[in-house]
Design an enzyme around this catalytic site. Structure first.
Site, PDB file in Angstrom:
ATOM      1  N   ASP A  99      -5.876  45.171 -30.983  1.00 22.57           N
ATOM      2  CA  ASP A  99      -4.983  45.917 -31.850  1.00 22.57           C
ATOM      3  C   ASP A  99      -5.560  47.322 -31.977  1.00 22.57           C
ATOM      4  O   ASP A  99      -6.774  47.484 -32.172  1.00 22.57           O
ATOM      5  CB  ASP A  99      -4.927  45.285 -33.235  1.00 22.57           C
ATOM      6  N   HIS A 159      -9.943  41.137 -26.252  1.00 28.22           N
ATOM      7  CA  HIS A 159      -9.556  40.070 -25.342  1.00 28.22           C
ATOM      8  C   HIS A 159      -9.377  40.597 -23.917  1.00 28.22           C
ATOM      9  O   HIS A 159      -9.221  41.799 -23.709  1.00 28.22           O
ATOM     10  CB  HIS A 159      -8.235  39.444 -25.811  1.00 28.22           C
ATOM     11  N   SER A 260     -13.653  50.584 -34.585  1.00 28.13           N
ATOM     12  CA  SER A 260     -14.282  51.470 -33.610  1.00 28.13           C
ATOM     13  C   SER A 260     -13.276  51.814 -32.515  1.00 28.13           C
ATOM     14  O   SER A 260     -12.088  51.938 -32.794  1.00 28.13           O
ATOM     15  CB  SER A 260     -15.543  50.832 -33.033  1.00 28.13           C
TER      16      SER A 260
END
Length: 292
Positions: A99, A159, A260
């Site tokens: 995300d 991922h 981050s």
């Protein structure tokens, strides 16, 4: 109370104040402190810390798999409820590993890329001088680069963007500058200064590419499932970590312990996914790049 909180957050968005509060501070010392603080398992500490966190961000835990956390660390690294991030199954599509908010993106030209408009950096400087990274700028010439910024309230796990093999990790210790847009417009070669890990990837279809998680202020560590140590400012090496881990598209690879940035570098032969523009929010599993 909501109006006061929104006014407080808007005040912090003022560029000079934001840069002062998030960068002109003892960054590394505070990052070490946050690493220890986030591990404290005390209900009062957790509740108070999360209340403060909400004052600084729009923390939303409605998608979290669990609603109660025994530490800040557990909340930072929370899992999502099953099924909330469907992964685009098209074999030609490289999906977002996390995300994020899409930042600077463009074409890798003569080994140069950008962290923000007018702020270039050399890909080789980012990757370091180790033998494992020396051939990457040539291999990626004419390809695409893309910046994915995770805010501190977002889902922090990342991922696999395709069926891939992680073949090598290059860990580079460094500073902990904030990586928000304010800092990226003021600190030259910021990504090249910060702590980071270069993930050497090979797609099942044969394309080599890089994913580079970049740590920032208050980020206590990066965890990669393929590496049996925490990568953080206390890690002393080795910097080159051979590994061979296969991931299915969308499978979890690791996490940050705070917000981050993840940088993605792919070789020539990929186009942007339809509608991808800087500033937009993207979710893990949504199309990022497509094979031409």
């Amino acid at each position: 109370m909501m109006k006061i909180r929104k006014l407080f957050q808007q005040t912090l968005l003022q560029e000079d104040l934001n840069f002062l509060l998030t960068n002109r501070i003892p960054r590394i010392a505070l990052t070490h402190f946050m690493g220890r603080w986030s591990q404290i398992k005390n209900p009062f500490v957790v509740k108070a810390s999360m209340a403060v966190w909400r004052w600084f961000s729009d923390l939303d835990l409605s998608e979290a798999k669990q609603q109660k956390f025994d530490s800040l660390h557990a909340c930072f690294t929370r899992e999502l409820k099953p099924g909330l991030r469907p992964v685009d199954p098209d074999p030609k599509v490289l999906t977002s590993p996390c995300d994020a908010i899409v930042g600077a993106c463009g074409v890798i030209t003569e080994g140069q890329v950008f962290q923000a408009k007018g702020f270039p950096y050399r890909l080789q400087t980012l990757l370091g001088d180790g033998a494992a990274c020396r051939d990457w700028p040539e291999a990626l010439e004419g390809g695409k680069f893309l910046t994915l910024r995770l805010t501190n309230s977002m889902y922090h796990r990342f991922h696999a963007p395709h069926h891939v093999q992680l073949q090598h990790v290059t860990y580079i210790s460094g500073d902990t500058w904030n990586v928000n847009p304010v800092a990226l417009k003021r600190v030259a070669q910021l990504f090249c200064k910060n702590e980071r890990a270069v993930l050497h990837m090979l797609a099942q279809s044969g394309e080599p590419f890089l994913i580079v998680p970049v740590a920032a202020v208050l980020v206590a560590s990066m965890r990669l499932h393929a590496v049996d140590v925490l990568l953080n400012l206390r890690y002393k090496g080795p910097n080159e970590i051979p590994c061979q881990a296969d991931y299915a598209k969308g499978q979890e690879m690791g996490w940050f312990e705070h917000g981050s940035t993840i940088l993605v570098f792919v070789p020539a032969g990929f186009d942007w996914a339809d509608g991808l523009t800087p500033g937009m929010r993207i979710k893990m599993g949504e199309p990022l790049l497509t094979k031409a």
